[in-house]
Design a protein around this motif. Structure first.
Motif, PDB file in Angstrom:
ATOM      1  N   GLY A 103       0.819  -1.216   0.000  1.00 34.11           N
ATOM      2  CA  GLY A 103       0.000   0.000   0.000  1.00 34.11           C
ATOM      3  C   GLY A 103       0.845   1.256   0.000  1.00 34.11           C
ATOM      4  O   GLY A 103       0.511   2.248  -0.650  1.00 34.11           O
ATOM      5  N   GLY A 104       1.971   1.239   0.735  1.00 33.65           N
ATOM      6  CA  GLY A 104       2.868   2.393   0.745  1.00 33.65           C
ATOM      7  C   GLY A 104       3.472   2.663  -0.624  1.00 33.65           C
ATOM      8  O   GLY A 104       3.574   3.826  -1.052  1.00 33.65           O
ATOM      9  N   LEU A 105       3.881   1.611  -1.328  1.00 31.20           N
ATOM     10  CA  LEU A 105       4.427   1.788  -2.683  1.00 31.20           C
ATOM     11  C   LEU A 105       3.369   2.348  -3.627  1.00 31.20           C
ATOM     12  O   LEU A 105       3.676   3.185  -4.499  1.00 31.20           O
ATOM     13  CB  LEU A 105       4.957   0.447  -3.206  1.00 31.20           C
ATOM     14  N   ILE A 106       2.125   1.914  -3.457  1.00 23.34           N
ATOM     15  CA  ILE A 106       1.041   2.438  -4.287  1.00 23.34           C
ATOM     16  C   ILE A 106       0.800   3.914  -3.971  1.00 23.34           C
ATOM     17  O   ILE A 106       0.528   4.717  -4.877  1.00 23.34           O
ATOM     18  CB  ILE A 106      -0.231   1.593  -4.083  1.00 23.34           C
ATOM     19  N   HIS A 107       0.902   4.287  -2.704  1.00 20.48           N
ATOM     20  CA  HIS A 107       0.790   5.703  -2.328  1.00 20.48           C
ATOM     21  C   HIS A 107       1.872   6.535  -3.024  1.00 20.48           C
ATOM     22  O   HIS A 107       1.590   7.615  -3.576  1.00 20.48           O
ATOM     23  CB  HIS A 107       0.943   5.861  -0.803  1.00 20.48           C
ATOM     24  N   GLU A 459       9.371   6.815 -21.290  1.00 19.49           N
ATOM     25  CA  GLU A 459       9.517   6.095 -20.037  1.00 19.49           C
ATOM     26  C   GLU A 459       8.903   6.879 -18.881  1.00 19.49           C
ATOM     27  O   GLU A 459       8.852   8.108 -18.890  1.00 19.49           O
ATOM     28  CB  GLU A 459      11.004   5.834 -19.759  1.00 19.49           C
ATOM     29  N   ALA A 460       8.420   6.136 -17.905  1.00 23.93           N
ATOM     30  CA  ALA A 460       7.816   6.758 -16.722  1.00 23.93           C
ATOM     31  C   ALA A 460       8.876   7.507 -15.925  1.00 23.93           C
ATOM     32  O   ALA A 460      10.042   7.104 -15.885  1.00 23.93           O
ATOM     33  CB  ALA A 460       7.170   5.688 -15.860  1.00 23.93           C
ATOM     34  N   PRO A 461       8.498   8.625 -15.280  1.00 24.09           N
ATOM     35  CA  PRO A 461       9.453   9.353 -14.434  1.00 24.09           C
ATOM     36  C   PRO A 461       9.863   8.534 -13.217  1.00 24.09           C
ATOM     37  O   PRO A 461       9.249   7.508 -12.894  1.00 24.09           O
ATOM     38  CB  PRO A 461       8.675  10.610 -14.034  1.00 24.09           C
ATOM     39  N   GLY A 462      10.902   8.994 -12.513  1.00 25.30           N
ATOM     40  CA  GLY A 462      11.485   8.243 -11.412  1.00 25.30           C
ATOM     41  C   GLY A 462      10.511   7.856 -10.327  1.00 25.30           C
ATOM     42  O   GLY A 462      10.565   6.753  -9.776  1.00 25.30           O
ATOM     43  N   MET A 463       9.589   8.756  -9.976  1.00 25.21           N
ATOM     44  CA  MET A 463       8.649   8.474  -8.901  1.00 25.21           C
ATOM     45  C   MET A 463       7.719   7.321  -9.268  1.00 25.21           C
ATOM     46  O   MET A 463       7.186   6.639  -8.393  1.00 25.21           O
ATOM     47  CB  MET A 463       7.813   9.723  -8.587  1.00 25.21           C
ATOM     48  N   LEU A 464       7.526   7.094 -10.571  1.00 26.78           N
ATOM     49  CA  LEU A 464       6.726   5.966 -11.009  1.00 26.78           C
ATOM     50  C   LEU A 464       7.568   4.703 -11.155  1.00 26.78           C
ATOM     51  O   LEU A 464       7.057   3.588 -11.009  1.00 26.78           O
ATOM     52  CB  LEU A 464       6.035   6.274 -12.349  1.00 26.78           C
ATOM     53  N   LYS A 465       8.852   4.858 -11.457  1.00 24.11           N
ATOM     54  CA  LYS A 465       9.700   3.696 -11.728  1.00 24.11           C
ATOM     55  C   LYS A 465      10.112   2.951 -10.457  1.00 24.11           C
ATOM     56  O   LYS A 465      10.169   1.718 -10.451  1.00 24.11           O
ATOM     57  CB  LYS A 465      10.955   4.117 -12.498  1.00 24.11           C
ATOM     58  N   TRP A 466      10.428   3.678  -9.380  1.00 32.22           N
ATOM     59  CA  TRP A 466      10.992   3.020  -8.208  1.00 32.22           C
ATOM     60  C   TRP A 466      10.047   2.020  -7.557  1.00 32.22           C
ATOM     61  O   TRP A 466      10.484   0.918  -7.169  1.00 32.22           O
ATOM     62  CB  TRP A 466      11.490   4.058  -7.205  1.00 32.22           C
ATOM     63  N   PRO A 467       8.765   2.327  -7.420  1.00 30.52           N
ATOM     64  CA  PRO A 467       7.857   1.280  -6.912  1.00 30.52           C
ATOM     65  C   PRO A 467       7.839   0.044  -7.798  1.00 30.52           C
ATOM     66  O   PRO A 467       7.753  -1.085  -7.294  1.00 30.52           O
ATOM     67  CB  PRO A 467       6.490   1.988  -6.900  1.00 30.52           C
TER      68      PRO A 467
END
Length: 636
Positions: A103-107, A459-467
């Motif tokens: 849930g935290g990664l989805i947030h 490509e997705a930005p970093g905030m989308l890639k790390w999760p």
């Protein structure tokens, strides 16, 4: 253990998300600043994850299976006592790690994905409410507390699925989810009342188990009925046939919501509940588990067949979730709560990864969801492609990824308990799962671009890639990091064997159930070969032409929605309307209201006849009364 304020940590874990909801919703200065709202919501769930991790490691190091009971009395009336109790054992804490971790990664993913949405603050308030509700289910130590939070999850899902309520499709989808779940919840509530009435007016799980151990015969007569009624709640939340129709439409919410509902929270609640109250289902003489197993198997295969001809990337994943939930329910029904929870955990990793990966794709192609308008995305989005492929391989059961171990555990359980029909259903569903998932991968990520949006994807930005990267790692290694051992020690401590080395862990499926593992690998190879043959470098779907009417059936979900809308609901509504009219007219209005009024009026008229105002009449009645009394005395 004494150095850690366990009780304070437990209450904080439960109520921090609710505090987040209150701050975001009730303080205007925060509500009007979307990024601050998001920070509060993310901070709450991350702190919950950290506190849960601390408690989990303390519990593991203590060598115990649970912490002491944490209970606060809510109200007590006569022999009915209602507690708000927190149950912190190996089962609940693993589930808490899933809810707060995934849930935290989805947030965090939502931070970037929902940027610019006018309902940004409301979105994060709803996410926090969802996490609070789910944690309440997981931590509940009694049926009543679980049911209260069960309904809160229903409200939360209503708010999130209908987040874009201005769209008619979203408004209809959230109503459909809410009403379908109410059907299941009605059975759940009746089942709880039946258990309460039969087992000594108890609701606490530990107390129920202790009482049942000593009074099994009292429960045997109603065990099947009670088990199936309680299962109705799981069938609604975990979208089992025939209450499966709401889950695909839940895709109308934002994509991170789909990941939250389909991976870490709502749909997992039903399976978790079945495992929590497994002692009520596994009673001598009860046939509930047999019915549950077949419903799970049918759901697994039915959803996989429908997914073959879906073109919406989120809808394909939705039917995949339905199918995997069927596997978990089938595992419970075949006396396997351990493989059920193991698959629930690994599924949380790779299904959250797949949905967030789908969100990154949709974000990159300007909110296009039809896979036949994508293509060649592996070159445009390499990180998303690699992580999405890892999730696909895990879902398909490719060794040595996590899905191979957990799915093999379910197939092995079916074979070990001699449920060969269910084993065949599971194997067919496994072949189809690989087929439709690699259909998705080949069409969306390979070939030529099929639209301008796909040609200009990025490509997705970093905030989308790390999760995505973090979830991909756990999707890869989740099968060999000891998750199954934790559940096995909880459910069957006497059967858990010590694993000598990590090599033994990797080879466990082949060592424990070689035939099931071999069939599982063959199913994976058959599915990917069929997907390659049909969809490699194809610009249009070849199956509709080959399958004809069957393809239309799959594409239209075997017309379950139409049947419910045009046949079942009108008939049921008419029958219920006639029944309600009869009860209102003849029982309430006739017997109770007019009957009471008529009886009172008749007695009043009879009494009025003796109130004449005539002295002669009163004297006559007095003499007649005295004569009657004398007669009764002398006649003895």
């Amino acid at each position: 253990m004494s150095e850690i304020p366990i009780e304070k940590f437990a209450w904080l874990i439960l109520f921090l998300p609710l505090v987040s909801v209150a701050l975001i919703s009730l303080i205007p200065g925060i509500k009007s600043r979307p990024r601050v709202s998001a920070q509060i919501s993310i901070a709450a769930v991350v702190v919950c994850f950290l506190l849960t991790s601390i408690l989990y490691f303390v519990l593991q190091n203590s060598g115990q299976q649970q912490f002491p009971q944490i209970t606060a009395t809510w109200l007590q009336v006569d022999y009915l006592r209602i507690d708000i109790g927190l149950k912190l054992d190996a089962l609940s804490m693993m589930m808490m790690l899933i809810v707060t971790g995934v849930g935290g990664l989805i947030h965090i993913f939502s931070w970037e994905y929902m940027k610019g949405d006018p309902g940004y603050s409301r979105y994060f308030a709803c996410l926090s409410l969802f996490i609070f509700s789910m944690l309440g289910i997981v931590m509940a130590d009694n049926f009543l507390m679980m049911f209260i939070f069960w309904e809160l999850v229903g409200i939360s899902s209503y708010l999130l699925i209908g987040f874009w309520y201005e769209r008619p499709s979203a408004a209809d989808a959230c109503k459909k989810a809410f009403l379908t779940n109410r059907l299941g919840d009605f059975g759940f509530l009746v089942g709880i009342l039946l258990v309460w009435a039969t087992l000594g007016h108890r609701l606490n799980f530990d107390a129920l188990k202790q009482y049942l151990d000593k009074h099994t015969l009292e429960f045997a007569g109603v065990a099947t009925a009670a088990g199936l009624l309680v299962f109705c709640g799981a069938a609604g939340k975990s979208a089992q046939f025939p209450l499966h129709v709401w889950l695909p439409d839940a895709m109308e919410g934002p994509t991170p919501v789909s990941a939250l509902i389909h991976a870490a929270t709502m749909v997992a609640a039903g399976v978790y509940m079945l495992c929590r109250i497994y002692f009520l289902l596994d009673v001598s003489g009860s046939h509930a588990l047999e019915v549950i197993a077949w419903i799970g198997g049918i759901t697994a295969l039915l959803a996989a067949v429908i997914a073959i001809q879906q073109n919406d990337i989120k809808r394909i994943l939705a039917y995949s979730t339905l199918s995997q939930l069927g596997y978990m329910v089938m595992a419970v029904g075949t006396h396997g709560p351990t493989p059920a929870m193991f698959h629930l955990t690994t599924h949380a990793f790779f299904k959250a990864l797949l949905f967030l990966g789908a969100g990154a794709v949709i974000h990159a192609v300007h909110h296009e969801q039809n896979i036949w308008k994508m293509g060649a995305l592996r070159k445009k989005m390499p990180t998303t492609f690699v992580t999405f492929t890892i999730g696909t391989l895990a879902l398909a059961g490719c060794p040595p990824l996590s899905g191979f171990y957990s799915k093999d555990g379910i197939l092995g359980q079916a074979m070990e308990t001699h449920h060969y029909g269910l084993f065949i259903l599971g194997l067919l569903a496994a072949i189809l799962t690989t087929f439709y998932m690699f259909r998705l991968v080949f069409v969306a990520f390979y070939g030529a671009p099929r639209s301008e949006a796909a040609d200009h994807a990025h490509e997705a930005p970093g905030m989308l890639k790390w999760p995505l990267i973090i979830l991909a790692v756990f999707s890869f290694i989740g099968g060999v990091i000891g998750i199954e051992g934790v559940y096995g020690k909880f459910f069957e401590p006497e059967k858990v064997e010590h694993v000598a080395s990590w090599v033994d862990g990797i080879m466990a499926p082949i060592n424990d159930s070689p035939l099931a593992a071999a069939f599982g690998i063959l199913a994976f190879l058959a599915g990917i070969a069929a997907a390659f043959a049909f969809y490699w470098n194809k610009m249009v779907d070849p199956l509709p032409e080959k399958l004809g009417f069957l393809s239309r059936l799959m594409r239209n979900k075997f017309y379950f929605d139409e049947f419910y809308e045009h046949v079942l609901i009108p008939c049921t509504q008419e029958a219920l309307a006639k029944l309600a009219n009869g009860i209102d007219r003849w029982i309430i209005g006739g017997f109770m209201v007019r009957g009471t009024q008529g009886t009172t009026e008749f007695i009043g008229r009879a009494l009025r006849l003796v109130q004449t105002g005539s002295l002669q009449t009163y004297a006559f009645l007095l003499v007649a009364g005295v004569a009657l009394v004398l007669y009764l005395i002398l006649a003895r």
